[in-house]
Structures are given as C-alpha cells and as structure tokens.
Scaffold this active site. Structure first.
Site, PDB file in Angstrom:
ATOM      1  N   ARG A   1      -8.842  -0.114   4.761  1.00 47.07           N
ATOM      2  CA  ARG A   1      -7.894   0.604   4.546  1.00 47.07           C
ATOM      3  C   ARG A   1      -6.707   0.133   3.679  1.00 47.07           C
ATOM      4  O   ARG A   1      -6.488  -0.049   2.639  1.00 47.07           O
ATOM      5  CB  ARG A   1      -8.025   1.343   4.979  1.00 47.07           C
TER       6      ARG A   1
ATOM      7  N   LYS B   1       0.784  -0.924   0.055  1.00 45.77           N
ATOM      8  CA  LYS B   1       0.415  -0.016   0.136  1.00 45.77           C
ATOM      9  C   LYS B   1       0.676   1.194   0.011  1.00 45.77           C
ATOM     10  O   LYS B   1       0.746   2.259  -0.182  1.00 45.77           O
ATOM     11  CB  LYS B   1      -1.095  -0.061   1.101  1.00 45.77           C
ATOM     12  N   ASN B   2       1.764   0.716   1.243  1.00 45.39           N
ATOM     13  CA  ASN B   2       2.755   2.524   0.968  1.00 45.39           C
ATOM     14  C   ASN B   2       4.035   2.944  -0.005  1.00 45.39           C
ATOM     15  O   ASN B   2       4.318   3.708   0.380  1.00 45.39           O
ATOM     16  CB  ASN B   2       3.433   2.159   2.477  1.00 45.39           C
TER      17      ASN B   2
ATOM     18  N   CYS C   1      -4.309  12.164  12.483  1.00 46.30           N
ATOM     19  CA  CYS C   1      -5.285  10.834  13.182  1.00 46.30           C
ATOM     20  C   CYS C   1      -5.825  10.294  14.115  1.00 46.30           C
ATOM     21  O   CYS C   1      -4.668  10.426  14.705  1.00 46.30           O
ATOM     22  CB  CYS C   1      -4.972  10.083  11.632  1.00 46.30           C
TER      23      CYS C   1
ATOM     24  N   ARG D   1       0.008  14.112  12.604  1.00 44.75           N
ATOM     25  CA  ARG D   1       1.562  14.475  11.877  1.00 44.75           C
ATOM     26  C   ARG D   1       1.140  15.549  10.616  1.00 44.75           C
ATOM     27  O   ARG D   1       0.872  15.589  10.155  1.00 44.75           O
ATOM     28  CB  ARG D   1       0.423  12.901  11.228  1.00 44.75           C
TER      29      ARG D   1
ATOM     30  N   ASP E   1       5.148  -0.124  11.839  1.00 47.51           N
ATOM     31  CA  ASP E   1       3.571  -0.426  11.142  1.00 47.51           C
ATOM     32  C   ASP E   1       3.271  -1.902  11.478  1.00 47.51           C
ATOM     33  O   ASP E   1       2.376  -2.718  11.704  1.00 47.51           O
ATOM     34  CB  ASP E   1       3.795  -0.292  10.279  1.00 47.51           C
TER      35      ASP E   1
END
Ligand code: EPZ
Length: 418
Positions: free
Chosen positions: A398, A22-23, A117, A122, A306
């Site tokens: 997500r 994803k990243n 978030c 952030r 993560d």
C-alpha cells in the site's frame, strides 16, 4: 495472500530513490474536487492507496488519466455525486479526505465513516467538530457521515490534537467559507504545507502553513493548476535505516533532510551520522560504544510515529538498552512479538518498548500487521540469518512502490511468492 521470501545477510550497496509522498498525494488529489479545470500532477507514487482514491474521485465525477509512471491528468468538469460509498471508502480510510473539499465546493457530502485499523480506533471526531464550527450540520446515518449547509462561515477552530488529515480536511472546507478561518493547534507536517501550497496556487489565501496556527481567508472562486508531490519522508526514513543496517553502503537519493531533522538527531544518539555522498544521504556508524537511546514519538516536527517500527529494528542491532514510547497511536507495537520471534529481545510496558541491543536475528515466518510494521519486518529479514517469510504483504505494498525491485537492485535476495 502473497508473501515475501527474504534470504538475509546479503551485502547491500548502491542507490535507492525516494518516491513521492503517499501522505501528501492523497489530500492533494482530493483538492481537485474544489475547482473546475485540468490539473497535472507529477511524482505521484504508484501505490494501491492512490489507486483506491483515484477510483473514488472518478466515482464522484472527475476524469482521471494516468500518463506513464507517477503522472496524472485530472479534469474536473463538475461533481456528479457527493456520496462516497462504503465499498470505496472502506479499503482506504484516508478517502475520508473527500469530505472537506465536497463540503467546500458543493456544501454537502455523504461519506462512509472510516473504520479503525490495526494501529488504532482512529476516530474522526475532530474533523466533524471542525466542520460544525464552519456551520455544517453533521448527522450520522447508517454508517455514513452526512454534512450539509447553505453556506460555510469562517470560524476559529481549536484542535484538541494536531490531527494531520483533520487539519487537511478543514483547510479544504475553509478555503471556500465566507470570511476568515483560524485553525489553532494545527498539524505542522510537510504534507500539510504541500497541500497548502497547492491550494494557494489554486487561488486560496492561506498563511501560517507549517506552524500551529493556520489562517485561511475564504474565497469564492478557485482554479485548477499543476503540482509536483514532495518526496516521501517516511519512505526516506525507512531507507535511511536500511542504509544504517548496510554499514552505509546504501545511499538514499531524493531525501528532503529538513523533513527528517529530529529522526536524524535521534539516530545520531545511537551512533549513526548522516553523510551527504554522491548526491544522496547515507547513515554511517561512527563508533561502537554502548548507547542508551530514548525516543518519544510526537506530532511533527517531533519524532514521526511512521518510522517508529523501522527504528526499533535498527535499535535491536545497537549495543545497549533503548526505550521508545509511542504517543500517537494506541496499538502500534503489534510487530514487536514478530521481531521477538526473529530473536530480538524487546519488552513492552503499555506505551513503551524496552529494546535490548546487538541481538542476532534468525529468519522465521512472520506476519505484517500494518504498513510500517510490514516495512520493519522487511528490514529485519534483510539483517537476519537464513530465510524470513513475511505474510500479508498487501499492507506493505500500500505504501512502498516496487519495494522488491528497488531492494533487489541493491543486492537483496527478496522475492514475492504467492
Ligand atoms: C496521518 O493519519 C497519516 N495518514 C498517518 O500515516 C500518520 O501515522 C498520522 O497522520 C500521524 O502522523 C495520512 O496522512 C493519510 P491523526 P491521521 O489524525 O491523520 C487521534 C501511514 O503509515 N484523532 O494525526 O489519521 C487519532 O486516534 C499512516 O502512512 C482523534 O482522536 O492521524 C490518533 O491517536 C498511518 N480524533 C491521533 O489523533 C480525530 O478526529 C493522530 O491522528 C483525529 C485523530
């Protein structure tokens, strides 16, 4: 708000395939703003976050087709607008990654400031200071960041912290600057290297990828190309924890072991050894002594923040007392209270969690607070006795493609309920 219902303690076994990162996908797709032509991307994960970014890129003028599973064709025939509106940036803060390429190609960008978030404020100040170093004038206008300049000039940028998307944003602006840019204290993540590889295939001149100093020689023209997204190391780490919890019966396919070195070293100190089998990897517990595992999350190549929540779930099942300190985000322990409601015994002292091991988990109703915390609660539910219900699973979906389907294929009793 849909939920997951998990009946725990089922015997899990079989193969689970890691998807595209994803990243990595998010900055890679943004880079198509930098040059006209047709791009073919494969191994793009089928995620809500990717969908949100695709909508934004279409808004900016790109033609994008999804050709089957995980494959996108993008045609850049010119940018129609340099304005990324609030309603398209708010759902996914990484949309701020359009700023660098818009500045690089159009020398102007107007992007809604990304909010914080659950895991932290952030801010994007390091991004903005870097753009100013390259000659852009930055103003904040009614919640929008407006960046503009007649031209971008290469510069030396010293990042106060190796920000991942900050490094990516600055790379995508600097590739079109006049002269050389040096990014010092740059992020070293594999996703940075994947973006740099794409930009170099497009005609950029970038060296030092994966080190803390990236050099970029600005070029006047770039061209389109094709690219395959690297495997998702965080999804791989999540599934390797599942493998450890399953006693090694779950084999993770498509893992780049070199992307998870420190993570695997730390799990070895908890008695879990990584074995190659049937073309994949699994984690097997070698002995059952008492352990005392100490983990600090750090920028890559250190222990990834993560996979912090997922690792804490594993540590609740390992005999001994364990300590994990979260150094990247200021609020990444919200899931701890949820785990304690499942029977874990985890104390919190500011940035440090103290985890008592070999605790029996009993199902309960819990709530996901963010993407990786949600993944951790799924792992806990699979281990816990009885039934666990997880609320607000939108966070989880997500970042994990078809999680329910893939877990059910391993024998998990998990279903999505409305
Ligand atoms: C990227 O976020 C990832 N997201 C995050 O993954 C990941 O947790 C994070 O890097 C750290 O590895 C994407 O790549 C889309 P940072 P990013 O800028 O770039 C502070 C997930 O679960 N900071 O490296 O936003 C910041 O507050 C997500 O997939 C500033 O102060 O992270 C944080 O404390 C979660 N000013 C620290 O640096 C800035 O301008 C690291 O942030 C930028 C960052």
């Amino acid at each position: 708000m849909s939920k997951y219902l998990i009946r725990g303690q089922k015997k899990l076994s079989g193969n689970i395939q890691v998807g595209g990162a994803k990243n990595a996908s998010l900055p890679l797709l943004c880079a198509t703003l930098l040059a006209p032509g047709e791009y073919l991307f494969s191994n793009v994960p089928d995620l809500k976050d990717v969908e949100v970014l695709i909508n934004l890129l279409r808004h900016l003028g790109l033609k994008i087709e999804k050709n089957g599973q995980n494959f996108y064709r993008i045609i850049n025939e010119g940018i129609k607008t340099v304005e990324a509106p609030y309603e398209l940036v708010k759902p996914m803060r990484a949309s701020f990654l359009v700023m660098g390429p818009l500045l690089g190609s159009e020398k102007r960008a107007k992007v809604s400031l990304p909010g914080g978030c659950a895991i932290g404020a952030r801010p994007v100040n390091f991004h903005l200071n870097g753009f100013e170093n390259l000659g852009a004038k930055i103003t904040i206008d009614h919640g929008f960041v407006v960046a503009e300049t007649r031209e971008l000039n290469g510069s030396t940028i010293e990042l106060p912290f190796p920000t991942v998307t900050g490094t990516e944003n600055l790379m995508m602006a600097a590739v079109k600057a006049n002269g050389r840019t040096i990014i010092k204290n740059a992020a070293r993540e594999p996703e940075i290297v994947d973006l740099g590889d794409l930009l170099n295939k497009m005609g950029a001149l970038i060296t030092g990828l994966g080190t803390e100093e990236i050099q970029i020689e600005g070029v006047s023209d770039l061209h389109s190309t094709n690219h395959t997204v690297i495997p998702d190391r965080i999804e791989a780490g999540t599934f390797l924890v599942l493998s450890a919890l399953s006693g090694g019966e779950v084999i993770v396919q498509g893992v780049r072991k070199d992307h998870l070195q420190v993570f695997l070293e730390k799990l070895e100190t908890a008695g879990f050894f990584c074995e190659s089998i049937a073309g994949g990897l699994r984690l097997v517990k070698k002995n059952s002594e008492n352990y005392s595992v100490h983990i600090n999350t750090e920028p890559y190549p250190g222990f990834p923040t993560d996979v912090q929540p997922q690792t804490v779930v594993l540590l609740t099942q390992v005999m001994g007392q364990h300590i994990l300190t979260e150094n990247i985000f200021e609020n990444r322990f919200m899931y701890i209270q949820e785990l304690n409601r499942l029977g874990a015994e985890i104390g919190l002292q500011e940035k440090t969690a103290i985890i008592s091991g070999s605790k029996k988990l009993i199902g309960a109703e819990v709530t996901a607070t963010d993407l990786r915390a949600g993944a951790a609660l799924v792992l806990a539910g699979l281990v816990a006795e009885n039934t666990t219900i997880i609320n607000e699973i939108e966070h989880i979906e997500r970042g994990y493609e078809d999680l329910v389907g893939r877990l059910r294929s391993l024998g998990a009793d998990i279903e999505k309920i409305m």
